[in-house]
Design a protein around this motif. Structure first.
Motif, PDB file in Angstrom:
ATOM      1  N   PHE A  31      -9.237  -9.807  -8.391  1.00  0.00           N
ATOM      2  CA  PHE A  31      -9.539 -10.685  -7.254  1.00  0.00           C
ATOM      3  C   PHE A  31      -9.516  -9.884  -5.955  1.00  0.00           C
ATOM      4  O   PHE A  31     -10.277 -10.157  -5.026  1.00  0.00           O
ATOM      5  CB  PHE A  31      -8.511 -11.819  -7.190  1.00  0.00           C
ATOM      6  N   ASP A  32      -8.635  -8.867  -5.907  1.00  0.00           N
ATOM      7  CA  ASP A  32      -8.519  -8.017  -4.719  1.00  0.00           C
ATOM      8  C   ASP A  32      -9.631  -6.965  -4.685  1.00  0.00           C
ATOM      9  O   ASP A  32      -9.690  -6.150  -3.764  1.00  0.00           O
ATOM     10  CB  ASP A  32      -7.147  -7.335  -4.712  1.00  0.00           C
ATOM     11  N   GLN A  33     -10.494  -6.982  -5.726  1.00  0.00           N
ATOM     12  CA  GLN A  33     -11.632  -6.072  -5.840  1.00  0.00           C
ATOM     13  C   GLN A  33     -11.196  -4.602  -5.921  1.00  0.00           C
ATOM     14  O   GLN A  33     -11.805  -3.715  -5.308  1.00  0.00           O
ATOM     15  CB  GLN A  33     -12.603  -6.273  -4.673  1.00  0.00           C
ATOM     16  N   ASP A  34     -10.143  -4.367  -6.690  1.00  0.00           N
ATOM     17  CA  ASP A  34      -9.687  -3.000  -6.892  1.00  0.00           C
ATOM     18  C   ASP A  34     -10.476  -2.345  -8.026  1.00  0.00           C
ATOM     19  O   ASP A  34     -11.242  -3.007  -8.732  1.00  0.00           O
ATOM     20  CB  ASP A  34      -8.188  -2.989  -7.205  1.00  0.00           C
TER      21      ASP A  34
ATOM     22  N   ALA B 154       5.222  -7.995  -7.176  1.00  0.00           N
ATOM     23  CA  ALA B 154       5.091  -6.623  -7.670  1.00  0.00           C
ATOM     24  C   ALA B 154       3.652  -6.126  -7.599  1.00  0.00           C
ATOM     25  O   ALA B 154       3.394  -4.986  -7.185  1.00  0.00           O
ATOM     26  CB  ALA B 154       5.607  -6.528  -9.104  1.00  0.00           C
ATOM     27  N   THR B 155       2.707  -6.985  -7.984  1.00  0.00           N
ATOM     28  CA  THR B 155       1.307  -6.562  -8.031  1.00  0.00           C
ATOM     29  C   THR B 155       0.741  -6.305  -6.636  1.00  0.00           C
ATOM     30  O   THR B 155       0.074  -5.287  -6.405  1.00  0.00           O
ATOM     31  CB  THR B 155       0.443  -7.610  -8.752  1.00  0.00           C
ATOM     32  N   TYR B 156       1.013  -7.214  -5.716  1.00  0.00           N
ATOM     33  CA  TYR B 156       0.489  -7.014  -4.364  1.00  0.00           C
ATOM     34  C   TYR B 156       1.138  -5.806  -3.686  1.00  0.00           C
ATOM     35  O   TYR B 156       0.477  -5.080  -2.927  1.00  0.00           O
ATOM     36  CB  TYR B 156       0.691  -8.269  -3.515  1.00  0.00           C
ATOM     37  N   PHE B 157       2.426  -5.570  -3.967  1.00  0.00           N
ATOM     38  CA  PHE B 157       3.074  -4.395  -3.390  1.00  0.00           C
ATOM     39  C   PHE B 157       2.554  -3.122  -4.058  1.00  0.00           C
ATOM     40  O   PHE B 157       2.412  -2.083  -3.418  1.00  0.00           O
ATOM     41  CB  PHE B 157       4.594  -4.488  -3.536  1.00  0.00           C
TER      42      PHE B 157
ATOM     43  N   ILE C 232      -0.496  -2.759  -5.211  1.00  0.00           N
ATOM     44  CA  ILE C 232      -1.811  -2.545  -4.599  1.00  0.00           C
ATOM     45  C   ILE C 232      -1.650  -1.896  -3.222  1.00  0.00           C
ATOM     46  O   ILE C 232      -2.359  -0.947  -2.875  1.00  0.00           O
ATOM     47  CB  ILE C 232      -2.567  -3.884  -4.471  1.00  0.00           C
ATOM     48  N   PHE C 233      -0.689  -2.405  -2.446  1.00  0.00           N
ATOM     49  CA  PHE C 233      -0.431  -1.870  -1.103  1.00  0.00           C
ATOM     50  C   PHE C 233      -0.051  -0.392  -1.171  1.00  0.00           C
ATOM     51  O   PHE C 233      -0.560   0.435  -0.407  1.00  0.00           O
ATOM     52  CB  PHE C 233       0.694  -2.676  -0.444  1.00  0.00           C
ATOM     53  N   MET C 234       0.851  -0.042  -2.108  1.00  0.00           N
ATOM     54  CA  MET C 234       1.305   1.341  -2.237  1.00  0.00           C
ATOM     55  C   MET C 234       0.164   2.258  -2.675  1.00  0.00           C
ATOM     56  O   MET C 234       0.000   3.366  -2.145  1.00  0.00           O
ATOM     57  CB  MET C 234       2.468   1.424  -3.234  1.00  0.00           C
ATOM     58  N   MET C 235      -0.634   1.805  -3.631  1.00  0.00           N
ATOM     59  CA  MET C 235      -1.734   2.625  -4.135  1.00  0.00           C
ATOM     60  C   MET C 235      -2.807   2.829  -3.070  1.00  0.00           C
ATOM     61  O   MET C 235      -3.363   3.918  -2.941  1.00  0.00           O
ATOM     62  CB  MET C 235      -2.327   2.003  -5.392  1.00  0.00           C
ATOM     63  N   HIS C 236      -3.080   1.787  -2.294  1.00  0.00           N
ATOM     64  CA  HIS C 236      -4.093   1.904  -1.240  1.00  0.00           C
ATOM     65  C   HIS C 236      -3.664   2.894  -0.159  1.00  0.00           C
ATOM     66  O   HIS C 236      -4.507   3.482   0.530  1.00  0.00           O
ATOM     67  CB  HIS C 236      -4.352   0.532  -0.614  1.00  0.00           C
ATOM     68  N   ASN C 237      -2.341   3.061  -0.001  1.00  0.00           N
ATOM     69  CA  ASN C 237      -1.823   3.974   1.011  1.00  0.00           C
ATOM     70  C   ASN C 237      -1.497   5.355   0.441  1.00  0.00           C
ATOM     71  O   ASN C 237      -0.940   6.205   1.139  1.00  0.00           O
ATOM     72  CB  ASN C 237      -0.576   3.375   1.671  1.00  0.00           C
ATOM     73  N   GLY C 238      -1.840   5.550  -0.839  1.00  0.00           N
ATOM     74  CA  GLY C 238      -1.650   6.857  -1.447  1.00  0.00           C
ATOM     75  C   GLY C 238      -0.208   7.206  -1.748  1.00  0.00           C
ATOM     76  O   GLY C 238       0.139   8.386  -1.843  1.00  0.00           O
ATOM     77  N   TRP C 239       0.655   6.203  -1.892  1.00  0.00           N
ATOM     78  CA  TRP C 239       2.064   6.456  -2.180  1.00  0.00           C
ATOM     79  C   TRP C 239       2.289   6.555  -3.688  1.00  0.00           C
ATOM     80  O   TRP C 239       1.513   6.022  -4.487  1.00  0.00           O
ATOM     81  CB  TRP C 239       2.931   5.334  -1.615  1.00  0.00           C
ATOM     82  N   ILE C 240       3.369   7.226  -4.069  1.00  0.00           N
ATOM     83  CA  ILE C 240       3.748   7.306  -5.478  1.00  0.00           C
ATOM     84  C   ILE C 240       4.427   5.983  -5.838  1.00  0.00           C
ATOM     85  O   ILE C 240       5.500   5.666  -5.315  1.00  0.00           O
ATOM     86  CB  ILE C 240       4.720   8.478  -5.732  1.00  0.00           C
TER      87      ILE C 240
END
Length: 294
Positions: A206-209, A248-251, A253-261
């Protein structure tokens, strides 16, 4: 002979506790699944669990907690994580030993202070190790091999990959073994984990990832842990699973979009929210019970 059997069971329980299962058989299936994808990771998992357990024994920590495998799962994740991120060398094996010891000490701290750390020791140690190694160029980064598999039903594939990614594996076969390992010890938890993975995949879609990342379970493996951790037989447990998966999922997504481990931090964060929520609800219910009695 009985002592050797007890040691083996404790070490395997430490591996099984990665998905909150106090079962040597579950741990054995997990070890087989890891070794199926990578013998090297299987060795790292076993060695790390042994070191974590031995450290707890040497430090005279609670025998009950040791036998439950509580000092093995963070150590196992640290070991597998280091071998996953980097080509093995003397430094990586040294850090594996050091990380396993430190994770055990952090776990004991969390138990004594009654702080729900879950996989937080693994996260802290692994992130610090990875960033330090990358910054100083101390080891060669490993490039994971692509897994070529037969096409499967989409929901099944996503859930299987999500289960496998919990311990850095990438095949459906490994994910299926992880699922069976949990199912044999706690069918409800295993099924909640499956449903949680599908929900997380739907949220990411839904977030189009990235469809590839979704199918590989990268947005769902934290959800699997949420489903297992919050599972139960009451309707309320289902709501806790849903809420924890969404957080957990939205966080994630947030971490991955910002390039965090990411590792399992989205799971840990969502569990901190759920644990706090449960305490608030419990206090409220206790007060309401007192009011009714009066």
């Amino acid at each position: 002979m009985k002592k050797i059997k007890s040691i083996v069971e404790t070490v395997l329980k430490g591996i099984g506790q990665i998905m909150l299962q106090e079962s040597a058989w579950t741990g054995l299936l997990f070890l087989i699944a890891i070794s199926y994808d990578s013998i090297l990771m299987g060795v790292a998992a076993l060695l790390s669990s042994i070191i974590g357990t031995a450290t707890a024994k040497i430090c005279n920590f609670s025998d009950e907690n040791i036998k439950a495998g509580l000092y093995g799962f963070n150590a196992t994740l640290v070991g597998v994580g280091l071998v996953f991120f980097f080509e093995t060398s003397l430094l990586i094996w040294f850090l594996l030993v050091l990380g396993s010891v430190l994770s055990t000490l952090l776990m004991e701290f969390s138990i004594r202070k009654k702080i729900p750390f879950f996989t937080f020791p693994f996260i802290v140690i692994t992130v610090v190790a990875v960033l330090s190694i990358q910054h100083f160029g101390l080891a060669v980064a490993r490039i994971p091999a692509a897994n070529v598999e037969m096409p499967e039903l989409e929901d099944f594939a996503v859930a299987a990959h999500a289960y496998s990614e919990v311990i850095f594996q990438g095949t459906i076969a490994a994910g299926l073994l992880f699922f069976i390992g949990v199912f044999l010890n706690n069918p409800t938890a295993a099924l909640y984990g499956f449903v949680a993975a599908v929900i997380a995949a739907a949220i990411a879609h839904f977030d189009q990832d990235s469809v590839k990342l979704i199918e590989d379970g990268m947005f769902s493996f934290n959800a699997v842990l949420c489903g297992i951790a919050c599972s139960g037989t009451k309707p309320r447990d289902g709501l806790y699973v849903l809420l924890s998966v969404v957080i957990a999922t939205y966080f994630d997504i947030f971490m991955m979009h910002n390039g965090w481990i990411t590792l399992t931090f989205p799971f840990v964060l969502s569990m901190w929210v759920i644990v706090s929520l449960k305490k608030i609800i419990s206090r409220f219910e206790s007060k309401m019970a007192i009011v009714k009695e009066n």
